[in-house]
Design a protein around this motif. Structure first.
Motif, PDB file in Angstrom:
ATOM      1  N   ASP A 136      -0.990  -3.546 -42.133  1.00 34.67           N
ATOM      2  CA  ASP A 136      -0.764  -2.413 -41.657  1.00 34.67           C
ATOM      3  C   ASP A 136       0.705  -2.360 -42.580  1.00 34.67           C
ATOM      4  N   ARG A 137       1.103  -3.057 -41.688  1.00 37.22           N
ATOM      5  CA  ARG A 137       3.148  -3.224 -42.068  1.00 37.22           C
ATOM      6  C   ARG A 137       3.091  -2.116 -43.590  1.00 37.22           C
ATOM      7  N   ALA A 138       2.666  -3.256 -44.360  1.00 43.23           N
ATOM      8  CA  ALA A 138       2.490  -2.418 -46.074  1.00 43.23           C
ATOM      9  C   ALA A 138       2.185  -1.163 -46.245  1.00 43.23           C
ATOM     10  N   ASN A 139       1.600  -0.792 -45.298  1.00 41.94           N
ATOM     11  CA  ASN A 139       0.585   0.415 -45.486  1.00 41.94           C
ATOM     12  C   ASN A 139       1.579   1.743 -44.590  1.00 41.94           C
ATOM     13  N   ASN A 140       2.629   1.554 -43.754  1.00 42.05           N
ATOM     14  CA  ASN A 140       3.661   2.249 -43.386  1.00 42.05           C
ATOM     15  C   ASN A 140       4.258   2.681 -44.231  1.00 42.05           C
ATOM     16  N   GLN A 141       4.128   4.059 -44.152  1.00 43.21           N
ATOM     17  CA  GLN A 141       5.320   4.953 -45.641  1.00 43.21           C
ATOM     18  C   GLN A 141       6.619   4.802 -44.660  1.00 43.21           C
ATOM     19  N   TYR A 142       6.649   4.565 -43.502  1.00 45.78           N
ATOM     20  CA  TYR A 142       8.176   3.874 -43.531  1.00 45.78           C
ATOM     21  C   TYR A 142       8.499   3.078 -44.028  1.00 45.78           C
ATOM     22  N   GLU A 143       8.256   2.342 -43.692  1.00 40.75           N
ATOM     23  CA  GLU A 143       8.174   0.401 -43.980  1.00 40.75           C
ATOM     24  C   GLU A 143       8.748   0.180 -45.605  1.00 40.75           C
ATOM     25  N   LYS A 144       7.919   1.354 -46.542  1.00 38.46           N
ATOM     26  CA  LYS A 144       7.756   1.309 -47.954  1.00 38.46           C
ATOM     27  C   LYS A 144       8.717   1.635 -48.442  1.00 38.46           C
ATOM     28  N   SER A 145       9.051   3.324 -48.014  1.00 34.95           N
ATOM     29  CA  SER A 145       9.908   4.302 -48.142  1.00 34.95           C
ATOM     30  C   SER A 145      11.132   4.404 -47.363  1.00 34.95           C
ATOM     31  N   SER A 146      12.200   4.877 -47.774  1.00 40.02           N
ATOM     32  CA  SER A 146      12.796   4.842 -46.570  1.00 40.02           C
ATOM     33  C   SER A 146      14.423   5.106 -47.434  1.00 40.02           C
ATOM     34  N   LEU A 157       6.570  -3.442 -52.921  1.00 41.16           N
ATOM     35  CA  LEU A 157       5.183  -4.664 -52.085  1.00 41.16           C
ATOM     36  C   LEU A 157       4.160  -5.122 -52.971  1.00 41.16           C
ATOM     37  N   LEU A 158       3.388  -5.893 -53.377  1.00 38.32           N
ATOM     38  CA  LEU A 158       2.445  -5.818 -54.363  1.00 38.32           C
ATOM     39  C   LEU A 158       1.102  -6.826 -53.757  1.00 38.32           C
ATOM     40  N   GLY A 161      -2.531  -6.841 -52.347  1.00 35.43           N
ATOM     41  CA  GLY A 161      -3.918  -6.278 -52.556  1.00 35.43           C
ATOM     42  C   GLY A 161      -4.116  -6.294 -53.917  1.00 35.43           C
ATOM     43  N   TYR A 162      -5.228  -6.174 -54.249  1.00 32.26           N
ATOM     44  CA  TYR A 162      -5.799  -6.386 -55.507  1.00 32.26           C
ATOM     45  C   TYR A 162      -5.665  -5.299 -56.286  1.00 32.26           C
ATOM     46  N   HIS A 163      -5.623  -4.319 -56.865  1.00 33.51           N
ATOM     47  CA  HIS A 163      -5.248  -3.451 -57.527  1.00 33.51           C
ATOM     48  C   HIS A 163      -3.892  -3.672 -58.012  1.00 33.51           C
ATOM     49  N   GLU A 164      -2.898  -3.360 -56.837  1.00 35.61           N
ATOM     50  CA  GLU A 164      -1.548  -4.169 -57.502  1.00 35.61           C
ATOM     51  C   GLU A 164      -1.754  -5.022 -58.250  1.00 35.61           C
ATOM     52  N   GLN A 165      -1.935  -6.252 -57.899  1.00 35.13           N
ATOM     53  CA  GLN A 165      -1.356  -7.160 -58.516  1.00 35.13           C
ATOM     54  C   GLN A 165      -2.411  -6.652 -59.920  1.00 35.13           C
ATOM     55  N   ASN A 166      -3.610  -6.604 -59.858  1.00 35.53           N
ATOM     56  CA  ASN A 166      -4.454  -6.341 -61.237  1.00 35.53           C
ATOM     57  C   ASN A 166      -3.787  -5.782 -62.207  1.00 35.53           C
ATOM     58  N   GLY A 167      -2.809  -4.651 -61.856  1.00 36.92           N
ATOM     59  CA  GLY A 167      -2.324  -4.072 -62.534  1.00 36.92           C
ATOM     60  C   GLY A 167      -0.320  -4.684 -63.252  1.00 36.92           C
ATOM     61  N   VAL A 195       8.515  -4.884 -77.982  1.00 37.04           N
ATOM     62  CA  VAL A 195       8.939  -5.028 -76.605  1.00 37.04           C
ATOM     63  C   VAL A 195      10.060  -6.322 -76.971  1.00 37.04           C
ATOM     64  N   LYS A 196      11.428  -6.370 -76.290  1.00 37.04           N
ATOM     65  CA  LYS A 196      11.202  -7.846 -76.210  1.00 37.04           C
ATOM     66  C   LYS A 196      12.297  -7.979 -74.813  1.00 37.04           C
ATOM     67  N   ILE A 197      12.702  -6.786 -74.020  1.00 38.28           N
ATOM     68  CA  ILE A 197      13.172  -7.797 -73.009  1.00 38.28           C
ATOM     69  C   ILE A 197      11.886  -6.553 -71.311  1.00 38.28           C
ATOM     70  N   ILE A 198      11.692  -7.290 -71.140  1.00 42.69           N
ATOM     71  CA  ILE A 198      10.614  -7.011 -69.657  1.00 42.69           C
ATOM     72  C   ILE A 198      11.681  -6.992 -68.419  1.00 42.69           C
ATOM     73  N   SER A 199      11.548  -6.072 -67.708  1.00 45.38           N
ATOM     74  CA  SER A 199      12.791  -5.536 -66.650  1.00 45.38           C
ATOM     75  C   SER A 199      11.250  -5.225 -65.179  1.00 45.38           C
ATOM     76  N   MET A 200      11.085  -5.952 -64.019  1.00 51.23           N
ATOM     77  CA  MET A 200      10.363  -5.889 -63.464  1.00 51.23           C
ATOM     78  C   MET A 200      11.203  -5.570 -61.414  1.00 51.23           C
ATOM     79  N   SER A 201      11.452  -4.695 -61.067  1.00 49.13           N
ATOM     80  CA  SER A 201      12.408  -5.093 -59.807  1.00 49.13           C
ATOM     81  C   SER A 201      10.855  -4.432 -58.558  1.00 49.13           C
ATOM     82  N   MET A 202       9.809  -5.718 -58.855  1.00 48.86           N
ATOM     83  CA  MET A 202       8.756  -5.720 -57.159  1.00 48.86           C
ATOM     84  C   MET A 202       8.358  -6.700 -57.750  1.00 48.86           C
TER      85      MET A 202
END
Length: 504
Positions: free
Chosen positions: A163-173, A315-316, A318-324, A338-345
């Motif tokens: 539930d902490r990951a689903n709390n909008q206050y936690e994952k956005s600020s 925050l990755l 759940g199933y669809h986040e990790q699959n995506g 593509v030469k370079i990949i950047s992932m800030s997650m």
């Protein structure tokens, strides 16, 4: 004589085949009497926390079958199976017997679950040796782990943060975080410098001599892939005005791999548009145009951009986040431009399918930058996060401005960090100016997220200056142009990069 030899060969083949069949069919599956009951979420998380607080990386492969099974039960009974002829056999195109391996493993599942294939197989990856299946019995997990074809078995939808990951206050600020948000901010005049034609250069760029590097390279001809939450349809500088001001003759492409559904068998994505705001900020700092709109410019302002909406937020979980994210890595891996990949997650522990995706893209020659980690109220005890800790990834974190190295207020550090970016002001704490979610607006963004996208932009400057170089040559030049080269700092890696030195 020939007939006798033929008979001997036939008998030998029959014996060998029988032994192989017996090995598969006569597996001993015993569930410990003390491990027959599923563990609770609290028990599972306690084990995970124990590993993480010991400054170790958490891998499901090191856990008991009971724990894997228990976690799967709490995540729609979903399990990801990575298979292969060896631990490094992740690429389906390089495994001639990949279909046989998959069929053998599905046969084991069918036997112990007592179900048909249609009730077992959720998905089978096109490029990677992995599949997602439904498993309800611990015996099935034990039997699978005895197979020589198994690389890993992991719960595919266990949500550690719940539930902490689903709390909008936690994952956005606020705008100083690296979470979701659609805010805009009036930039302090001390946090930027206006340059031709009317673009604002963030203060942090001068900390890394990026404006001086522009005299030699602007990223032209290099394509950066950004795996994040997508790109705003309301920010034309990352759309119809991507070629604006001094940014010309380049392209931006947008894709979506995130499926916004609670059902694992759903495959329809919700598009490429950013519904969080984070991805827009990362694309901005990497490659926003050197515009005439009075908005912040990106590091590689003449580079091409390919963006992926791969997850709902940073925050990755759940199933669809990790699959995506996995699908975004394979998509970019297969994109020859593509030469370079950047992932800030990222996530606080290893995810097998994402690991396979990273390895796949790396095997295609991509230079991959990942965020070292930005704290929230419930992950402050975690060191460098996954997948930044992987050897195939270059881990980046943020520090405060100045020569006395201090990590930013919310940034993670550790021996897996490779580079740092000065992204927090010593006085006042302001972070990095970027274009906002909406047209004609700007914002501040911080954390290891913005540090990662900045470093990816610097890499594009180096590669554009040396278009015939390999990934390793580009990375070596960046290391040689950094504060602590040749000896890594235990917390900050090679330290801050001097972009001007890197392009010389």
């Amino acid at each position: 004589m020939t007939f006798k030899i033929f008979r001997i060969l036939i008998v030998t083949a029959i014996i060998f085949t029988s032994c192989s069949r017996d090995e598969s069919e006569n597996q001993t599956v015993v569930v410990n009497v003390l491990q027959k009951e599923p563990l609770t979420t609290a028990q599972i998380n306690a084990t995970i926390n124990q590993v993480l607080t010991s400054n170790k990386q958490f891998h499901w492969s090191e856990m008991s079958s009971q724990m894997i099974w228990s976690a799967a039960l709490q995540g729609q009974n979903l399990i990801t199976i990575g298979f292969g002829n060896s631990a490094s056999d992740f690429d389906r195109s390089k495994s001639s017997n990949n279909q046989k391996m998959q069929e053998d493993l599905l046969s084991i599942i069918s036997k112990y679950e007592g179900k048909e294939l249609k009730d077992i197989l959720v998905s089978s990856d096109e490029f990677l040796n992995l599949m997602d299946v439904v498993i309800t019995k611990q015996e099935t997990v034990i039997a699978l782990r005895q197979s020589k074809y198994i690389r890993y078995i992991e719960p595919a939808d266990y949500r550690y943060l719940g539930d902490r990951a689903n709390n909008q206050y936690e994952k956005s600020s606020s705008s100083t975080s690296s979470g979701c948000g659609f805010e805009s901010s009036t930039l302090n005049t001390q946090d930027y410098t206006t340059v031709t034609p009317n673009a604002r250069v963030p203060w942090t760029f001068y900390q890394h001599n990026i404006p001086s590097a522009w005299n030699l390279s602007t990223g032209r001809g290099i394509t950066i892939g950004v795996i994040d939450t997508g790109t705003s349809p309301n920010q034309t500088l990352l759309g119809s005005n991507f070629n604006n001001g001094l940014s010309t003759d380049r392209s931006i492409q947008k894709f979506g791999t995130f499926v916004n559904s609670i059902w694992p068998w759903s495959t329809t994505t919700d598009g490429s548009s950013d519904l969080c705001g984070h991805g827009t900020s990362m694309s901005s700092v990497a490659a926003a145009p050197r515009n005439d709109k009075g908005l912040p410019v990106g590091v590689a302002y003449n580079a091409n951009l390919v963006t992926y909406r791969a997850a709902e937020n940073v925050l990755l979980e759940g199933y669809h986040e990790q699959n995506g994210v996995k699908n975004a890595f394979t998509g970019l891996g297969n994109n020859s431009n593509v030469k370079i990949i950047s992932m800030s997650m990222g996530y606080i522990f290893s995810v097998g399918k994402i690991s396979d995706g990273v390895k796949y893209a790396h095997s295609k020659g991509k230079l991959i930058f990942c965020a070292g980690g930005t704290s929230t109220t419930f992950t402050t005890f975690v060191g460098v996060i996954f997948p930044a800790w992987m050897p195939e990834a270059v881990a980046v974190t943020g520090v405060k401005e100045g020569t006395n190295y201090q990590k930013c207020d919310v940034c993670h550090t550790g021996d897996k960090i490779d580079f740092t970016i000065a992204m927090q002001r010593a006085a006042g704490g302001n972070t990095v100016p970027v274009t906002s979610y909406y047209d004609n607006q700007s914002d501040y963004v911080g954390g290891s997220s913005v540090a990662t996208a900045t470093t990816a932009g610097i890499a594009a400057l180096v590669w554009a200056k040396n278009p015939t170089w390999t990934r390793d040559q580009v990375l070596t030049k960046m290391k040689q142009s950094s504060r602590y080269y040749p000896t890594k700092n235990p917390d900050f890696g090679h330290g801050n990069i001097d972009a001007f030195l890197a392009v010389q």
